[in-house]
Motif scaffolding. Structure first.
Motif, PDB file in Angstrom:
ATOM      1  N   LEU A   1      58.819 -44.484  40.826  1.00  0.00           N
ATOM      2  CA  LEU A   1      59.664 -44.625  39.648  1.00  0.00           C
ATOM      3  C   LEU A   1      59.703 -43.360  38.802  1.00  0.00           C
ATOM      4  CD1 LEU A   1      58.880 -48.251  38.455  1.00  0.00           C
ATOM      5  CD2 LEU A   1      61.048 -47.379  39.289  1.00  0.00           C
ATOM      6  N   ILE A   2      58.574 -42.673  38.709  1.00  0.00           N
ATOM      7  CA  ILE A   2      58.610 -41.476  37.870  1.00  0.00           C
ATOM      8  C   ILE A   2      59.079 -40.253  38.654  1.00  0.00           C
ATOM      9  CG2 ILE A   2      56.768 -42.285  36.346  1.00  0.00           C
ATOM     10  CD1 ILE A   2      54.961 -40.214  37.664  1.00  0.00           C
ATOM     11  N   ALA A   3      59.177 -40.422  39.974  1.00  0.00           N
ATOM     12  CA  ALA A   3      59.486 -39.264  40.816  1.00  0.00           C
ATOM     13  C   ALA A   3      60.764 -38.522  40.443  1.00  0.00           C
ATOM     14  CB  ALA A   3      59.510 -39.684  42.277  1.00  0.00           C
TER      15      ALA A   3
ATOM     16  N   GLY B   1      62.562 -33.443  38.687  1.00  0.00           N
ATOM     17  CA  GLY B   1      63.571 -32.687  37.953  1.00  0.00           C
ATOM     18  C   GLY B   1      62.948 -31.811  36.884  1.00  0.00           C
ATOM     19  N   VAL B   2      62.025 -32.381  36.111  1.00  0.00           N
ATOM     20  CA  VAL B   2      61.398 -31.610  35.042  1.00  0.00           C
ATOM     21  C   VAL B   2      60.590 -30.457  35.623  1.00  0.00           C
ATOM     22  CG1 VAL B   2      59.660 -31.672  33.232  1.00  0.00           C
ATOM     23  CG2 VAL B   2      61.337 -33.489  33.374  1.00  0.00           C
ATOM     24  N   VAL B   3      59.857 -30.731  36.684  1.00  0.00           N
ATOM     25  CA  VAL B   3      59.058 -29.668  37.288  1.00  0.00           C
ATOM     26  C   VAL B   3      59.954 -28.541  37.782  1.00  0.00           C
ATOM     27  CG1 VAL B   3      57.683 -29.118  39.325  1.00  0.00           C
ATOM     28  CG2 VAL B   3      57.064 -31.059  37.923  1.00  0.00           C
ATOM     29  N   PHE B   4      61.048 -28.899  38.444  1.00  0.00           N
ATOM     30  CA  PHE B   4      61.880 -27.885  39.052  1.00  0.00           C
ATOM     31  C   PHE B   4      62.735 -27.135  38.042  1.00  0.00           C
ATOM     32  CE2 PHE B   4      63.290 -25.866  42.735  1.00  0.00           C
ATOM     33  CZ  PHE B   4      64.660 -25.715  42.711  1.00  0.00           C
ATOM     34  N   PHE B   5      63.231 -27.857  37.019  1.00  0.00           N
ATOM     35  CA  PHE B   5      64.183 -27.226  36.110  1.00  0.00           C
ATOM     36  C   PHE B   5      63.603 -26.843  34.757  1.00  0.00           C
ATOM     37  CE2 PHE B   5      67.719 -27.371  38.746  1.00  0.00           C
ATOM     38  CZ  PHE B   5      67.842 -28.610  39.347  1.00  0.00           C
ATOM     39  N   VAL B   6      62.352 -27.237  34.494  1.00  0.00           N
ATOM     40  CA  VAL B   6      61.758 -26.842  33.223  1.00  0.00           C
ATOM     41  C   VAL B   6      60.459 -26.082  33.448  1.00  0.00           C
ATOM     42  CG1 VAL B   6      60.950 -27.591  30.981  1.00  0.00           C
ATOM     43  CG2 VAL B   6      62.788 -28.839  32.088  1.00  0.00           C
TER      44      VAL B   6
ATOM     45  N   PRO C   1      60.952 -22.723  35.625  1.00  0.00           N
ATOM     46  CA  PRO C   1      61.465 -21.610  34.829  1.00  0.00           C
ATOM     47  C   PRO C   1      60.449 -21.033  33.850  1.00  0.00           C
ATOM     48  CG  PRO C   1      63.097 -23.334  34.912  1.00  0.00           C
ATOM     49  CD  PRO C   1      61.865 -23.880  35.550  1.00  0.00           C
ATOM     50  N   ILE C   2      59.621 -21.904  33.260  1.00  0.00           N
ATOM     51  CA  ILE C   2      58.620 -21.380  32.331  1.00  0.00           C
ATOM     52  C   ILE C   2      57.678 -20.436  33.067  1.00  0.00           C
ATOM     53  CG2 ILE C   2      56.659 -21.980  30.862  1.00  0.00           C
ATOM     54  CD1 ILE C   2      58.037 -24.595  30.248  1.00  0.00           C
ATOM     55  N   LEU C   3      57.200 -20.895  34.234  1.00  0.00           N
ATOM     56  CA  LEU C   3      56.288 -20.059  35.001  1.00  0.00           C
ATOM     57  C   LEU C   3      56.976 -18.786  35.476  1.00  0.00           C
ATOM     58  CD1 LEU C   3      54.560 -22.899  37.047  1.00  0.00           C
ATOM     59  CD2 LEU C   3      53.682 -21.679  35.055  1.00  0.00           C
ATOM     60  N   MET C   4      58.234 -18.942  35.880  1.00  0.00           N
ATOM     61  CA  MET C   4      58.997 -17.773  36.332  1.00  0.00           C
ATOM     62  C   MET C   4      59.173 -16.770  35.212  1.00  0.00           C
ATOM     63  SD  MET C   4      62.106 -19.043  38.762  1.00  0.00           S
ATOM     64  CE  MET C   4      63.010 -17.506  38.668  1.00  0.00           C
ATOM     65  N   ALA C   5      59.424 -17.291  34.007  1.00  0.00           N
ATOM     66  CA  ALA C   5      59.624 -16.387  32.878  1.00  0.00           C
ATOM     67  C   ALA C   5      58.372 -15.551  32.664  1.00  0.00           C
ATOM     68  CB  ALA C   5      59.965 -17.183  31.624  1.00  0.00           C
ATOM     69  N   ILE C   6      57.225 -16.216  32.751  1.00  0.00           N
ATOM     70  CA  ILE C   6      55.973 -15.488  32.552  1.00  0.00           C
ATOM     71  C   ILE C   6      55.804 -14.444  33.650  1.00  0.00           C
ATOM     72  CG2 ILE C   6      53.476 -15.716  32.428  1.00  0.00           C
ATOM     73  CD1 ILE C   6      53.870 -18.499  31.315  1.00  0.00           C
TER      74      ILE C   6
ATOM     75  N   MET D   1      54.855 -33.889  30.341  1.00  0.00           N
ATOM     76  CA  MET D   1      56.291 -34.067  30.197  1.00  0.00           C
ATOM     77  C   MET D   1      56.717 -33.887  28.742  1.00  0.00           C
ATOM     78  SD  MET D   1      58.620 -37.139  31.561  1.00  0.00           S
ATOM     79  CE  MET D   1      58.313 -36.514  33.182  1.00  0.00           C
ATOM     80  N   ILE D   2      55.944 -34.459  27.827  1.00  0.00           N
ATOM     81  CA  ILE D   2      56.292 -34.342  26.415  1.00  0.00           C
ATOM     82  C   ILE D   2      56.207 -32.889  25.960  1.00  0.00           C
ATOM     83  CG2 ILE D   2      55.700 -35.067  24.091  1.00  0.00           C
ATOM     84  CD1 ILE D   2      56.834 -37.215  25.792  1.00  0.00           C
TER      85      ILE D   2
END
Lengths: 290, 289
Positions: free
Chosen positions: A14-16, A21-26, A29-34, B125-126
């Motif tokens: 259910l959370i997948a 999505g959050v891991v891939f698109f948020v 990018p954060i890690l990539m930015a660093i 997540m938050i």
């Protein structure tokens, strides 16, 4: 299969979608930015690892410091105005002396429904130095007209004012929610004890509003530090970089100069500042309660 | 809901005069604020029905002396705003539908089910919600470029659909639902998944509508991501179209106002129709928990 394992599987399934999505698109990018910020960049390739080289350049970049100054000034002006303004309006909306609460609330909130572009168009017309309504009215009343967005000294305050108009209703609603959570009995008890009006506000309303105030203060800080689109559209950071906020600096470096690594470094600095502010604010607000 | 008092008067307000004065002051103050706040919006819509030369007429005409529909006709037909509206609609709907479904699944799981790593995942997540968009926009842009989604609906929708907001929002609501419902359903032989589908979804319809509305409005009004991602006229969303339009026809104020007003109509309409839902939703984001 044990039912507990079955429950785990369903839970993960259910959370997948959202989590992936959050891991891939948020997160990615954060890690990539660093990572990007630690390399020199040659065109579209990563270049060499230069450690804190970009950050050192940033530290010596006059334009970056100017962006920091502008962003701090902007936040320093916007935060108190928006905070106190929305709190005041919420108190006004909640008072028993106001008979038309719903229409008042709707009126204050309506600017929030406009998109940034619509707000920009409206206010560029209103603030037009020669033909805009505001200057016309001011000169009729005998006050000297202002150059608003066209002058170095008034451009940033003008943007602040526009954002106050735009968002005050939204934060008023949040405050209103907090106010309405305060049980009426407290005020009645206070009135019986002879404390009305200001005393009730100071000793009942404010302390009970602390969680809401904390939430709004943090939200406002984060949001005003990241202001971008309205500045991009209305002044492009001018005149003479008077409104050149940090997010605009990042955008320019990345999308106009294509200096992705350098832009990432500035983005990381901005993000880190946000995190620090948010944590400091929350700690400070927590200790003032207890 | 409590207001600062009720209609009963307390001893020191037996004087109708003092009370009436307060009512008048408050009402006048509130009315003045309302007018000041609404005036720019009124002018926006009013100006969109004026010829460009009348927009700056002084004294300002709230009701145009020479009204015209020509601005709207030009905008939609001659300047192809119909296409831009369509793009905005597709993108906003896509984000909304996917976001609501995915968030609902995720929120139910975090609210009701137990599994290892649950707290860490939720807090993680938050926290991603706190990272401002300018920080991730450049890497996100590079990722999307490598995926080949530049200037496409996929690129406009998918990268910005997955945030912690929807999960957070719906979970706040789900944890208020009584566990007896779950237990009764389990007794009836429902699996956890069926509980979600047959019980939670119907019960949270109004909250899901609120979430959908908030997501739709937020995406409709978005500027930065669309700016970074699209460069063709074909894929332009309405907000970008107005900005581009301003570059070329910025001095034709009648057209500009009509364009800006049209872009605002969907969100204003949504707000007026669903006011109760939206306001309740906003209040809920401010509650601790």
């Amino acid at each position: 299969m044990k039912s507990k394992t079955k429950e785990y599987i369903i839970a993960y399934l259910l959370i997948a979608p959202n989590t992936v999505g959050v891991v891939f698109f948020v997160l990615l990018p954060i890690l990539m930015a660093i990572r990007l910020s630690l390399y020199s960049q040659e065109g579209f390739t990563l270049g060499q690892f230069i450690g804190l080289g970009n950050y050192r350049n940033l530290f010596g970049d006059v334009i970056w410091w100017n962006s920091m100054k502008v962003t701090f000034l902007y936040t320093g002006m916007l935060l108190p105005l928006l905070f106190l303004g929305s709190l005041g309006l919420a108190v006004l909306a909640n008072t028993r002396f106001l008979k038309f609460q719903k229409p008042f609330r709707t009126a204050c909130f309506s600017p929030y429904m406009l998109s940034m572009i619509s707000v920009a168009v409206v206010w560029m017309a209103l603030l037009n130095p020669s033909r805009g309504l505001l200057n016309r009215v001011l000169s009729r009343v005998g006050i000297a007209p202002s150059q608003w967005l066209a002058s170095v000294h008034t451009a940033l305050p003008s943007i602040v004012l526009i954002n106050v108009w735009w968002y005050v209703g939204y934060y008023m609603i949040i405050f209103l929610g907090g106010l309405q959570d305060i049980p009426q009995e407290y005020y009645e008890a206070a009135r019986i004890d002879g404390a009305g009006g200001w005393k009730a506000f100071w000793f009942i309303t404010l302390p009970l509003l602390k969680p809401t105030m904390a939430f709004i203060a943090v939200m406002l800080t984060i949001v005003s530090f990241n202001v971008f689109d309205i500045v991009y559209v209305m002044t492009s950071g001018g005149p003479a970089r008077a409104t050149h906020v940090a997010a605009l600096f990042i955008f320019r470096q990345g999308f106009e100069f294509l200096r992705f690594s350098y832009a990432s470094a500035s983005a990381v600095v901005l993000g880190a500042m946000m995190l620090v502010f948010a944590i400091v604010q929350l700690r400070f607000l927590k200790t003032t309660y207890t | 809901m409590s207001r600062e008092g009720n209609t009963e008067c307390s001893p020191e307000e037996d004087l109708n005069v003092s009370r009436t004065i307060k009512i008048i002051l408050v009402s006048v103050g509130a009315a003045m604020v309302s007018i000041a706040v609404l005036l720019p919006i009124v002018m926006l819509f009013s100006n969109s029905f004026k010829y460009s030369k009348d927009v700056f007429a002084f004294p300002p005409q709230i009701i145009p002396l020479h009204p015209t529909f020509s601005n709207f006709i030009d905008i939609f037909i001659k300047y192809r705003f119909l296409r831009y509206f369509f793009n905005s609609f597709v993108v906003s709907s896509g984000v909304t539908i996917i976001g609501v479904i995915v968030s609902s699944m995720s929120a139910y799981s975090f609210a009701r089910l137990r599994f290892p790593g649950k707290n860490v995942l939720f807090i993680g997540m938050i926290s991603t919600m706190m990272i401002p968009f300018p920080v991730i926009i450049i890497p996100l842009f590079l990722i999307v470029q490598r995926l080949g989604w530049m200037d496409t609906y996929y690129g406009l929708i998918l990268p910005v659909t997955f945030t912690g907001f929807g999960t957070f929002f719906l979970r706040q609501f789900y944890i208020t639902l009584p566990r007896e419902l779950d237990e009764a359903a389990v007794l009836d032989g429902c699996s956890k998944f069926q509980i979600w589908y047959h019980i939670f979804i119907p019960l949270s319809r109004s909250m899901m509508i609120v979430l959908g509305l908030l997501l739709f409005i937020f995406r409709w009004n978005d500027f930065l991501w669309a700016l970074a991602l699209t460069n063709s006229d074909r894929m332009r969303v309405i907000q970008l179209a107005i900005h581009a339009f301003q570059g070329q026809y910025g001095s034709e104020w009648g057209l500009m106002m009509a364009a800006a007003a049209s872009a605002a109509v969907p969100t204003v309409a949504i707000f007026f129709l669903f006011q109760k839902y939206i306001i309740a939703g906003i209040k809920m984001t401010g509650l601790k928990g």
